[in-house]
Design a protein around this motif. Structure first.
Motif, PDB file in Angstrom:
ATOM      1  N   ASP A 218      37.803  21.708  23.105  1.00  0.00           N
ATOM      2  CA  ASP A 218      37.923  22.255  24.459  1.00  0.00           C
ATOM      3  C   ASP A 218      36.622  21.936  25.196  1.00  0.00           C
ATOM      4  O   ASP A 218      35.630  22.663  25.086  1.00  0.00           O
ATOM      5  CB  ASP A 218      38.165  23.768  24.406  1.00  0.00           C
ATOM      6  N   ASP A 220      35.814  21.941  28.363  1.00  0.00           N
ATOM      7  CA  ASP A 220      35.390  22.884  29.401  1.00  0.00           C
ATOM      8  C   ASP A 220      34.674  24.082  28.792  1.00  0.00           C
ATOM      9  O   ASP A 220      33.635  24.522  29.302  1.00  0.00           O
ATOM     10  CB  ASP A 220      36.593  23.358  30.216  1.00  0.00           C
ATOM     11  N   ALA A 228      29.521  20.784  35.269  1.00  0.00           N
ATOM     12  CA  ALA A 228      30.602  19.963  34.745  1.00  0.00           C
ATOM     13  C   ALA A 228      30.212  18.487  34.745  1.00  0.00           C
ATOM     14  O   ALA A 228      29.509  18.019  35.639  1.00  0.00           O
ATOM     15  CB  ALA A 228      31.864  20.171  35.582  1.00  0.00           C
TER      16      ALA A 228
END
Length: 442
Positions: A218, A220, A228
């Motif tokens: 994952d 994120d 990001a």
């Protein structure tokens, strides 16, 4: 569930290992009772920490990598599994203690949740990703009144404790100068230097291209509070990430947690007055492979002012380069007015050796422990204060990060510890306290 109900006065101890009044639950359960532990980060270093606390009940496992989580679950099939440590605390009544082994940029977030739920916490080094975070964790730990320990395993060894005893007993006289160096040269450097220094990855800037996110990761959640960016293999698996300012702090705060620990402890250091660093021009994205930082500390009790210098990679002390001491690849040198102590993880020398040929061995004055994890587990059950607790290791973490602050602002900085600011370098504020990605609040 084990519940701690000590007062602040009961919890505080003036010396490492001192026994304080035990939490109420200990009157009903002895030191052989098993803790219920949640482990956040189960791959890499996390797998080692998990094995080291496996004498207890492992009741919850968390990792952003499904592969790492599944590997851990094979050994602990009854443990609750999740990939988001924030959701782990939806079930906080199921565990007494937490082990945090995430990447550096999420250490403070997982640790703070544990402290706010009054859980005992073991967190890998460095304790936090910034100075402001370290201060917040120290303060939260003082309020939580639980057993805390930063993962600097060498702190528990006989050799480190013996060296601390030698320095503090005055074996080489008052120490006004100390040097610490490590040979690891990972980070921003030329491809040729990366090859010469056996870096695990050679990168000189942020990749422009992206790569597919590996199955089961994952990305994120891995990024967490960091800005990001697309996935690329130069960031993971660990410890590739530690060279990127958004995720780590380079060797200064990583290995500095282990190596600066020795003079920090032996010389009773807390907050420096000034810090000055040198090395190649700082890179906006990457920590340098080689650099140095010099700290000036004022008097501490009967100890005089001292200058401590850190060196990493290809940077070394002059006395080492000139052959004034044995050229150990990694080491710590204390220079007193009656001699020197040279030490590493495993051994130490009193120098010049002929001057100490008849030196009488000191009786131990610092309590010995079975191991670093064992010391923390014992503290969770007995009320003792671990020697690398968050008060001590928080100060150590703040100091190590200051070396990077001085390096990145490119000037000698003055340090106002009370207010967490550099009066002569206002631009340091953005490094002392970083901005988090939307949705992440410490």
């Amino acid at each position: 569930m084990l519940r701690t109900t000590t007062t602040r006065r009961q919890f505080m101890a003036t010396a490492a290992g001192a026994v304080v009044a035990a939490p109420r639950f200990l009157h009903a359960r002895d030191a052989n009772s098993r803790l219920n532990i949640a482990v956040i980060g189960t791959g890499g270093r996390g797998a080692g920490n998990l094995a080291s606390v496996s004498s207890e009940n492992i009741v919850a496992l968390c990792d952003v990598s499904a592969a790492a989580l599944d590997r851990a679950a094979v050994k602990f099939p009854k443990a609750r599994k999740t990939n988001d440590f924030r959701r782990l605390f939806d079930h906080h009544r199921e565990f007494d203690a937490v082990v945090v082994s995430t990447c550096e940029h999420t250490h403070a977030f997982a640790t703070m949740l544990a402290l706010r739920h009054n859980k005992h916490v073991y967190c890998e080094k460095p304790l936090t990703h910034s100075i402001w975070e370290a201060r917040q964790i120290r303060q939260a730990a003082a309020k939580a009144k639980v057993a805390t320990q930063m993962g600097i395993q060498i702190h528990a060894t006989e050799n480190y404790r013996r060296v601390v005893e030698l320095v503090q007993s005055g074996a080489v006289g008052p120490v006004r100068e100390a040097h610490v160096w490590v040979s690891r040269a990972w980070g921003w450097q030329s491809p040729e230097a990366a090859k010469r220094n056996r870096d695990i990855v050679a990168v000189t800037d942020r990749p422009r291209e992206s790569m597919p996110v590996p199955a089961g990761l994952d990305w994120d959640l891995w990024l967490g509070p960091a800005p990001a960016r697309p996935f690329h293999s130069v960031y993971v698996p660990g410890p590739k990430w530690y060279r990127w300012w958004d995720f780590g702090s380079g060797t200064m705060s990583d290995l500095g947690s282990h190596w600066v620990d020795l003079p920090f402890w032996a010389l009773r250091l807390r907050t420096p007055l000034t810090v000055e660093a040198s090395g190649p021009p700082p890179h906006r994205e990457l920590a340098s492979a080689s650099m140095s930082a010099t700290y000036e500390y004022g008097p501490r009790g009967d100890m005089p002012p001292v200058r401590l210098t850190w060196y990493q990679g290809e940077s070394k002390p002059d006395i080492w380069r000139k052959g004034g001491i044995p050229r150990w690849g990694d080491g710590c040198l204390f220079i007193g007015n009656r001699g020197m102590i040279l030490a590493n993880y495993d051994r130490y020398l009193l120098l010049p050796e002929e001057a100490f040929a008849d030196f009488r061995r000191l009786d131990p004055t610092i309590p010995r422990v079975r191991g670093h994890h064992e010391e923390w587990l014992d503290a969770c059950k007995t009320g003792r204060t671990p020697s690398a607790n968050f008060e001590y290791s928080g100060l150590l973490t703040e100091a190590n990060h200051l070396g990077n602050v001085a390096y990145r602002v490119g000037k000698k900085i003055e340090w106002d510890a009370e207010n967490l600011r550099c009066p002569n370098a206002p631009d340091a504020a953005a490094i002392v306290r970083r901005v988090y990605r939307k949705g992440w609040v410490l």
